[in-house]
Write a protein that holds these residues in place. Structure first.
Motif, PDB file in Angstrom:
ATOM      1  N   ARG A 111     -13.987  46.205  39.361  1.00 56.39           N
ATOM      2  CA  ARG A 111     -13.078  46.855  40.304  1.00 56.39           C
ATOM      3  C   ARG A 111     -13.601  48.203  40.790  1.00 56.39           C
ATOM      4  NH1 ARG A 111      -7.875  46.463  38.747  1.00 56.39           N
ATOM      5  NH2 ARG A 111      -7.384  48.080  40.275  1.00 56.39           N
ATOM      6  N   ALA A 115     -12.792  47.723  46.607  1.00 60.70           N
ATOM      7  CA  ALA A 115     -11.588  48.471  47.006  1.00 60.70           C
ATOM      8  C   ALA A 115     -10.370  47.553  46.974  1.00 60.70           C
ATOM      9  CB  ALA A 115     -11.787  49.076  48.397  1.00 60.70           C
ATOM     10  N   ASP A 117      -7.431  48.235  46.396  1.00 60.29           N
ATOM     11  CA  ASP A 117      -6.241  48.834  46.983  1.00 60.29           C
ATOM     12  C   ASP A 117      -6.104  48.534  48.469  1.00 60.29           C
ATOM     13  OD1 ASP A 117      -8.400  50.376  47.784  1.00 60.29           O
ATOM     14  OD2 ASP A 117      -7.404  52.305  47.469  1.00 60.29           O
ATOM     15  N   GLN A 118      -7.118  47.914  49.065  1.00 62.00           N
ATOM     16  CA  GLN A 118      -7.046  47.520  50.467  1.00 62.00           C
ATOM     17  C   GLN A 118      -6.223  46.249  50.673  1.00 62.00           C
ATOM     18  OE1 GLN A 118      -8.511  48.943  53.451  1.00 62.00           O
ATOM     19  NE2 GLN A 118      -8.434  50.680  52.044  1.00 62.00           N
ATOM     20  N   ASN A 329     -17.298  43.336  48.477  1.00 64.53           N
ATOM     21  CA  ASN A 329     -16.510  44.455  48.986  1.00 64.53           C
ATOM     22  C   ASN A 329     -16.915  44.811  50.415  1.00 64.53           C
ATOM     23  OD1 ASN A 329     -14.678  46.867  48.447  1.00 64.53           O
ATOM     24  ND2 ASN A 329     -16.584  47.903  49.017  1.00 64.53           N
ATOM     25  N   THR A 333     -13.982  44.523  53.093  1.00 66.14           N
ATOM     26  CA  THR A 333     -13.244  45.781  53.293  1.00 66.14           C
ATOM     27  C   THR A 333     -13.952  46.802  54.168  1.00 66.14           C
ATOM     28  OG1 THR A 333     -14.122  47.037  51.384  1.00 66.14           O
ATOM     29  CG2 THR A 333     -12.322  45.477  50.939  1.00 66.14           C
ATOM     30  N   ASP A 334     -15.239  46.657  54.416  1.00 64.84           N
ATOM     31  CA  ASP A 334     -15.992  47.703  55.105  1.00 64.84           C
ATOM     32  C   ASP A 334     -15.779  47.669  56.625  1.00 64.84           C
ATOM     33  OD1 ASP A 334     -18.752  48.673  56.453  1.00 64.84           O
ATOM     34  OD2 ASP A 334     -18.431  49.703  54.542  1.00 64.84           O
TER      35      ASP A 334
END
Length: 432
Positions: A111, A115, A117-118, A329, A333-334
């Motif tokens: 983790r 991310a 939390d996204q 990730n 998320t990026d």
């Protein structure tokens, strides 16, 4: 332009051509497997190149193909312990490959590189098996009502706002527009899900219990499931299965049907991710719009069926898990990655990527409208995570077989309902 031409050329090569063996000394190599079409291939190759540029000494071997044969190949690889390091999977495959949560790596262990939390808590829950985070969703998709507004105008009707209005539209279409006109089209699975939505609103339960491998519907609910499907057909609301079978195959996509193109078939209960496909083939006299999500008065829930579009998982034998986690990730998320990937894996689930596309006005109005409709119901807790076993290949085949016998008049309503409950329970115990 040269880069685009290069990646487009790569996208047309067979799988073996882009899965080179061997590596340079000191080079970290990861394998990434996915399926898709040329657009997804090209975008993903560009995202891989961008990540490699950010990580000198890393090479990601792309193993991509169309959907046909992908599951069979992956099944063989997983059985032999030679699966890729990063895999694109369908949500339902978690129930096939990771029944106890050990079939893929637990992403919670990495983790600090992802991310999390996204993502919404429900998005994370969709990838958990026995408490282990086996996969992350690229996007969330759900069933919505799409209507051809012009076709309803020709029939002298407004768009359906209630189930009763939908059922009443069938005879009107037949009378005013002819026998070939229907308010709704869909493949058999579309109609199975539509009928389940109605029954779930009425009885408060889906077919499969999301917590344990058993049929959640009561015998009365299962009978209503069958009978509502028959009402759609008998009242000229939905295109009958035999008719679809006579027009190039029962599973021929709606957008490829000429009656859809010219507006004879005026609606579709489909994934929001298919909106571009359904819209693309309509002629200029038609207009596709999003409908209200139909609901019974005092409904026990929305009955909306939603799940991840596709998911990314890490192979349990991955030798470079931290690098693989960073790559997952990056893809999911990026902001830079999503500018390359766009909607090739759906409207992104990750908050930052979604906002990036929204600011860039890369989300068409109709798709954005559907996204907000789904989000509103999800935020209200009206779209619970369904049972992964519901889309297990064997259960899917069984449900289709039962409803096919109904569609062709080869069984009674009561016998079909009995099979759905009794044989469904037996099958769920075998595949759990």
């Amino acid at each position: 332009m040269q880069r685009r031409n290069f990646t487009a050329a790569l996208a047309s090569l067979p799988l073996a051509a882009c899965s080179r063996s061997g590596s340079n000394s000191g080079e970290t190599v990861l394998r990434f497997a996915w399926w898709g079409g040329a657009g997804r291939h090209e975008a993903t190759l560009m995202a891989i190149a961008a990540f490699e540029k950010l990580n000198p000494g890393l090479r990601i071997k792309a193993e991509y193909m169309g959907f046909n044969g992908y599951l069979e190949r992956l099944t063989t690889q997983i059985a032999g312990g030679s699966e890729p390091d990063i895999l694109q999977i369908n949500w339902a495959w978690l129930a096939m490959f990771s029944k106890r949560g050990s079939g893929f790596a637990d992403l919670e262990q990495y983790r600090r590189h992802i991310a999390l939390d996204q993502f919404l808590p429900s998005d994370l829950d969709s990838g958990r098996v026995e408490g282990k985070l086996n996969a992350l969703p690229s996007a969330f998709t759900a069933r919505v009502f799409l209507w051809n507004e012009k076709a309803f105008e020709r029939a002298g009707l407004g768009l359906p706002r209630t189930w009763d209005e939908l059922l009443a539209a069938g005879p009107v279409f037949k009378q005013k527009l002819g026998d070939q006109a229907y308010p709704l089209d869909g493949e058999l699975y579309d109609m199975i899900l539509l009928s389940q939505t109605y029954v779930q609103q009425k009885f408060g339960m889906p077919y499969v219990d999301p917590r344990e491998p058993r049929v959640a519907m009561s015998p009365a609910a299962a009978l209503e499931w069958v009978q509502f499907y028959k009402r759609l057909i008998d009242q000229h609301v939905a295109t009958p299965l035999p008719l679809r079978a006579s027009l190039g195959g029962a599973e021929k996509p709606t957008e490829q049907q000429q009656d859809w193109v010219v507006g004879n078939w005026a609606g579709n209960f489909t994934w929001d991710s298919t909106i571009p496909l359904r819209n693309a083939t309509l002629d200029k006299q038609q207009k596709l719009v999003l409908g209200d999500f139909l609901s019974l008065p005092g409904a026990a829930g929305s009955g909306m069926f939603g799940r991840p579009t596709v998911m990314l998982a890490m192979g349990r034998n991955c030798k470079h898990p931290e690098v693989a986690a960073r790559f997952i990730n990056f893809l999911l998320t990026d902001p830079e990655a999503i500018q390359l990937l766009g909607k090739t894996r759906g409207v992104p689930a990750a908050k930052q990527q979604f906002e990036t596309l929204e600011r860039a006005r890369k989300l068409p109005a109709l798709e954005l409208q559907a996204h907000h409709q789904i989000k509103q119901l999800r935020d209200a807790g009206q779209v619970p995570v369904p049972a992964k076993l519901f889309e297990h290949a064997r259960l899917h085949k069984f449900m289709r077989e039962v409803f096919e016998t109904v569609a062709y008049g080869k069984t009674t309503d009561q016998e079909a309902a009995r099979r759905l409950v009794e044989e469904g329970n037996a099958l769920l115990k075998r595949i759990k």
